[in-house]
Design an enzyme around this catalytic site. Structure first.
Site, short mmCIF file in Angstrom:
data_model
loop_
_atom_site.label_atom_id
_atom_site.label_comp_id
_atom_site.label_asym_id
_atom_site.label_seq_id
_atom_site.Cartn_x
_atom_site.Cartn_y
_atom_site.Cartn_z
N PRO A 1 59.57 -31.22 -63.57
CA PRO A 1 59.91 -31.60 -64.95
C PRO A 1 59.25 -32.93 -65.31
O PRO A 1 59.21 -33.83 -64.48
CB PRO A 1 61.43 -31.75 -64.92
CG PRO A 1 61.89 -31.07 -63.68
CD PRO A 1 60.74 -31.07 -62.73
N GLU A 2 58.72 -33.01 -66.51
CA GLU A 2 58.09 -34.23 -66.97
C GLU A 2 59.02 -34.93 -67.96
O GLU A 2 60.15 -34.51 -68.15
CB GLU A 2 56.74 -33.90 -67.63
CG GLU A 2 55.77 -33.21 -66.68
CD GLU A 2 54.44 -32.88 -67.34
OE1 GLU A 2 53.99 -33.64 -68.21
OE2 GLU A 2 53.83 -31.85 -66.98
N HIS B 1 73.13 -22.91 -53.71
CA HIS B 1 72.28 -24.09 -53.59
C HIS B 1 72.90 -25.34 -54.20
O HIS B 1 72.19 -26.25 -54.62
CB HIS B 1 70.89 -23.87 -54.21
CG HIS B 1 70.18 -22.66 -53.69
ND1 HIS B 1 69.91 -22.49 -52.35
CD2 HIS B 1 69.72 -21.56 -54.32
CE1 HIS B 1 69.28 -21.34 -52.19
NE2 HIS B 1 69.17 -20.74 -53.35
N ARG C 1 64.92 -25.60 -53.55
CA ARG C 1 63.87 -26.07 -52.64
C ARG C 1 64.09 -27.48 -52.13
O ARG C 1 63.40 -27.92 -51.22
CB ARG C 1 62.51 -25.95 -53.34
CG ARG C 1 62.14 -24.50 -53.60
CD ARG C 1 60.95 -24.39 -54.51
NE ARG C 1 59.71 -24.80 -53.87
CZ ARG C 1 58.89 -23.96 -53.25
NH1 ARG C 1 59.17 -22.69 -53.20
NH2 ARG C 1 57.79 -24.40 -52.70
N ARG D 1 39.57 -49.00 -66.55
CA ARG D 1 39.68 -48.37 -65.24
C ARG D 1 38.56 -47.37 -64.97
O ARG D 1 38.27 -46.51 -65.79
CB ARG D 1 41.03 -47.64 -65.14
CG ARG D 1 42.24 -48.55 -65.37
CD ARG D 1 42.53 -49.40 -64.17
NE ARG D 1 42.75 -48.60 -62.96
CZ ARG D 1 43.94 -48.13 -62.60
NH1 ARG D 1 45.01 -48.37 -63.33
NH2 ARG D 1 44.05 -47.41 -61.51
#
Ligand SMILES: [Zn+2]
Length: 334
Positions: A14-15, A113, A132, A171
């Protein structure tokens, strides 16, 4: 800890918009609730499981904040107790929650889970489930939290024009790598990096130093615009992402580049291509986002790649080296 090493479309981290969506849901659901007890299942993703059991009961959840791609549940002092806990300034401690790829946190009924279960004072349980277990949970005192947060870059929604340009334009790294680097900006991942680069017409492999000030400002604006829209639509549901109410997000319907290899560009109808940049699959339009010299996209999977091969190679000379791999990967894409 924040990197996703599984590029396959099935497991995405997730962002910013997804985490913000979950944080908002939790704010509505659990703000002000007191934790009565803690039950733990598997603990290999928890920094110090004993600290959760020792320090969480009695604490009130005073705030839910997003920081980059993780959440901080700010905790009150222990009820009716003003003394400082044995491990430091516990009055302003936090619970850090990073969802990894399959983590979910919500006040919900028992499920498979479930590895962390916090009994709340209104009878509900706040459960963290994670098939996971690539997520992370940590109880952090003020000092530990401060240490944890050093090294993170600017929040992309708040970064100013000057700061953004300062972090990008000097950069000699590829712009995609810079967008993903949590020490440059915190919260951007593969999906929103590709979407914003497509909108800004910048190839993911361009060097930050090669962008003009104007291009950097366009990129900052479209990135903010995309992130805000994605938050409104409760993020992108590509893998297991569900918000705190168990609802999938909607933003994936608005993707213009990400996951669209071989499909027409929404602007110019060229076929969207894929390349590996910064170790990640990157989707872009070869016409709208001209590549730096010498940078090659991966061959398109499926029909066109095989046709080209047949035309170029004598019969029976074998397969194109990358075609099969690309085809399989693409076949799994949403
Ligand atoms: Zn295009």
């Amino acid at each position: 800890m924040l990197l996703c090493y599984f590029e396959g479309s099935l497991f995405l981290m997730p962002e910013l918009p997804e985490v913000e969506t979950i944080a908002r849901g939790l704010r509505r659901a659990i703000l002000g609730r007191r934790i009565l007890s803690v039950t733990l299942g598997k603990t290999d993703f928890i920094d110090d499981p004993a600290a959760l059991e020792q320090h969480l009961p009695g604490r009130q959840i005073e705030a839910v904040e997003r920081y980059g791609k993780f959440m901080l549940l700010r905790l009150s002092a222990v009820h009716g107790e003003s003394r400082v806990a044995s491990n430091g300034d516990a009055a302003s401690a936090s619970l850090l929650v990073h969802l990894g790829m399959t983590g979910q946190i919500a006040p919900s009924p028992a499920e498979k889970h479930t590895h962390v279960c916090l009994l709340l004072d209104d009878g509900r349980e706040l459960r963290y489930t994670d098939a996971r277990r690539f997520g992370r949970i940590a109880y952090l005192t003020k000092a530990l939290l401060a240490e944890e947060l050093t090294g993170f870059g600017a929040d992309p929604l708040e970064v100013s024009k000057q700061e953004f340009a300062g972090r990008i334009c000097g950069r000699r790294a590829r712009i995609k790598a810079l967008l993903l680097d949590q020490s440059v900006l915190r919260g951007v991942g593969n999906i929103y990096a590709d979407e914003s680069l497509w909108r800004a017409r910048i190839h993911p492999a361009r060097l930050g130093a090669k962008l003009s000030g104007k291009q950097a400002e366009i990129l900052r604006r479209v990135l903010q615009d995309i992130l805000r829209k994605a938050i409104v639509l409760r993020g992108s549901s590509i893998s297991d992402f569900l918000d705190a109410d168990g609802q999938p997000g909607e933003y994936q319907r608005h993707h213009r580049a990400y996951g669209r290899e071989g499909k027409n560009c929404y602007r110019c109808k060229s076929l969207i291509r894929r390349a590996i940049v910064a170790g990640r699959s990157s989707y872009f339009c070869p016409r709208c986002q001209p590549s730096p010299r010498g940078f090659a996209a991966l061959p398109l999977p499926g029909k066109s790649a095989r046709k080209t091969k047949r035309r170029d190679a004598p019969p029976g000379s074998g397969q194109a080296p990358n075609a099969g791999k690309s085809l399989r990967r693409n076949g799994k894409s949403p």
